[in-house]
Design a protein around this motif. Structure first.
Motif: not given
Length: 623
Positions: A168, A178, A181
């Motif tokens: 991640w 991202w 997320s």
């Protein structure tokens, strides 16, 4: 080299837990009453027991665990090579692989955990899949990476989740979108609020009494309980990753991957400190997010050859920084109870300050510094070797109990010197010499394979006795068995008798997932304590003086073991290495698998035989 320096020693450590999880799948009626499963277990969060159970339907545990331990080892280093190819420059790929084999694999607290463990558990396979997924990720194959991460998490959620945190951070570095997320926290929080499955532990706190029980057996889950030595090892990894991350454009993917790993370490340690140590939440404590350190240690170790060589060839700084860096890597890594990792508290500041003070240091002081650093590395090596010889002497210099050759040669400084020397000889040899070297290498591989199975005679016998009625007595399927051993292990009941074990510290490994487990365990431990203490004294006397009179546990001690003292029942049967001269239900003469010599005898007893006389005495007294 993998085969020689990392031999197989049998079903031990956490592999015993994965064995019983598989046996529970096959025989829930027998093992369901075992403490490990009474209040639920960590097996509820993985598919690994089902896979092992399927395997055990066709292969006995001994050979199955041996073969798949080798498979896990090969898979780990193959996946490591795949990720290394994606991260490191071509010139440094082989050195990185060799560094992973040579350097210690331990991470976390108290030298408990290591990647690429030398026994069969879900961890090495999950780690291999995690490394494969990271290798796919750095090649921008995101969806394939996600699928492999899912499989890694299904086998071992804790190891897989640690690698997912690194992934991640890598994605966020590349594209800030991202960060969206993180919105996944919302449905997870909602499910936790609705008490859905294990997520209910997200808001459930560990009370003081439960925490005290966890600390007694699983201290490593709390960062606040780690020792300065543990933090020195963490500091070493962070420092090596920091050096790798600041290589700029020349660093390429390796620098970016190091930055992602550093951010992952920060996230994992911060979340563990806040959610586990401070807020005492059940689920975060069980997830042990500090395990992200396994990826950090893996990358730090793989980067050592590259960092040291680049420092050695930096003409502006000279050779001393490279020597300091090598000593930091060798002394600061985790070698249990041998090296002095706190020396990095002086070496790291010195390495940082050297560019600024080098011009002010005279030639005499430089030579003195070099001598001091080399001496520190040599002292650490000698200290390790002497400790190895002391342990070997305590085992009567028995190679069947300790592969002292492996222990002594596998010290990083020793093994690295041998590998570098071999590489230099190979490169300088002519074609015939290189061919001869390759042939000798194949012979060495064959030789290492023949000695890879380094199980002790007792372990060999124990693992081959599964399914055999070694006592000549049928222990009922619904019975629980307490089996005393000088080194506590539940393998006797689980593997040899295929029955529920009454109590062993191993059964408390999942206590942070289920509150009842440690409290039931404490009652069971109190039940067996009088016998364990007396048997321990007998063991010590017997080992200290072979001519001593045969030792036995006292009759009151056995009556105490077999009498219920609380809400829980005593064991139905117990096994001791002592002939009590009465009520012996069966005797197992354990013989050396090669020579047939009797190694020791084990005696089976039934608890009701020992309390019947006590009941009669009590009834007469009442009359």
């Amino acid at each position: 080299m993998i085969l020689y320096v990392k031999p197989y020693t049998g079903i031990r450590h956490d592999s015993t837990l994965y064995l019983v999880q598989a046996l529970h799948v096959l025989n829930p009626g027998i093992f369901g009453r075992d403490l490990f499963f009474l209040a639920g277990s960590q097996a509820d969060f993985t598919i690994f027991p089902q896979l092992v159970a399927f395997l055990l339907k066709v292969v006995e545990p001994g050979p199955a665990f041996l073969a798949f331990s080798l498979f896990g080892r090969v898979a780990f280093y193959a996946a490591s090579a795949y990720l290394i190819v994606g991260v490191f420059p071509a010139r440094w790929r082989w050195p990185a692989v060799f560094a992973l084999i040579i350097m210690p694999t331990g991470y976390g607290a108290f030298s408990i955990f290591s990647y690429a463990e030398p026994f069969f558990t879900a961890r090495p396979i999950s780690e291999a899949l995690s490394l494969l997924a990271l290798g796919l990720l750095v090649r921008n194959r995101i969806w394939a990476s996600i699928l492999v991460f899912a499989l890694a998490g299904a086998l071992h959620p804790l190891q897989g989740l640690a690698a997912v945190i690194v992934a991640w951070c890598w994605l966020v570095q590349g594209e800030r979108r991202w960060l969206w997320s993180l919105c996944m926290i919302i449905p997870v929080t909602l499910l936790a609020w609705l008490n859905v499955g294990p997520l209910q532990g997200l808001f459930r706190s560990i009370d003081a009494e439960w925490r005290e029980m966890i600390v007694g057996v699983s201290t490593q889950v709390y960062l606040g309980k780690w020792t300065p030595r543990d933090w020195c090892i963490v500091l070493t990894d962070i420092y090596l990753l920091s050096l790798l991350s600041v290589r700029g454009v020349a660093g390429g993917i390796s620098a970016r991957f190091a930055k992602a790993t550093l951010w992952a370490v920060a996230v994992g340690l911060a979340c563990s400190a806040l959610l586990s140590d401070v807020l005492q939440l059940v689920l975060p404590t069980g997830l042990q997010l500090w395990r992200v350190l396994w990826v950090a240690h893996w990358l730090a170790v793989a980067a050592v050859p590259l960092l040291v060589w680049e420092s050695w060839n930096d003409s502006r700084r000279g050779k001393i920084p490279a020597l300091l860096l090598l000593s930091i890597a060798l002394i600061g890594t985790s070698i249990p109870h041998s090296t002095l990792p706190w020396a990095v508290l002086g070496l790291i500041p010195l390495h940082l300050a050297w560019p600024y003070v080098a011009g002010k240091v005279g030639e005499g002081a430089r030579k003195l510094l070099v001598v001091g650093v080399v001496a520190a590395m040599l002292i650490a090596a000698v200290r390790y070797e002497l400790k190895a010889l002391d342990v070997f002497a305590a085992l009567d210099n028995n190679l069947e109990l300790m592969r002292v050759d492996v222990v002594m040669l596998s010290y990083p400084l020793v093994l690295a010197t041998l590998v570098v020397a071999a590489a230099i000889c190979f490169r300088r040899a002519n074609r015939f010499g290189q061919t001869l070297f390759a042939a000798l290498s194949l012979i060495a591989v064959a030789g290492a394979l023949t000695v890879w199975d380094s199980r002790s005679p007792w372990t060999h016998v124990q693992e081959s006795a599964t399914g055999v009625n070694v006592f000549g007595y049928d222990v009922p399927e619904n019975a629980s068995v307490f089996w005393y051993a000088s080194e506590p292990s539940p393998l006797g009941p689980w593997l040899v008798l295929r029955r529920a074990n009454y109590f062993s510290p191993f059964q408390l490994s999942g206590q942070m997932f289920n509150r009842d487990t440690p409290f039931i365990g404490r009652e069971l431990e109190n039940q067996i304590d009088p016998v364990v203490i007396q048997a321990g004294i007998c063991d010590f006397v017997t080992r200290s003086d072979s001519r001593a009179e045969p030792c036995r546990v006292s009759k009151p001690g056995l009556e105490s073991l077999c009498t219920a003292h609380g809400r829980l029942q005593p064991p139905d049967y117990f096994v001791l290495p002592f002939d009590q001269r009465e009520h012996v239900r069966g005797r197992w003469a354990v013989r050396h698998p090669a020579t047939g010599e009797v190694l020791l005898s084990q005696y089976l007893y039934k608890c009701t035989d020992w309390i019947s006389g006590l009941k009669e005495t009590n009834s007469k007294g009442r009359g």
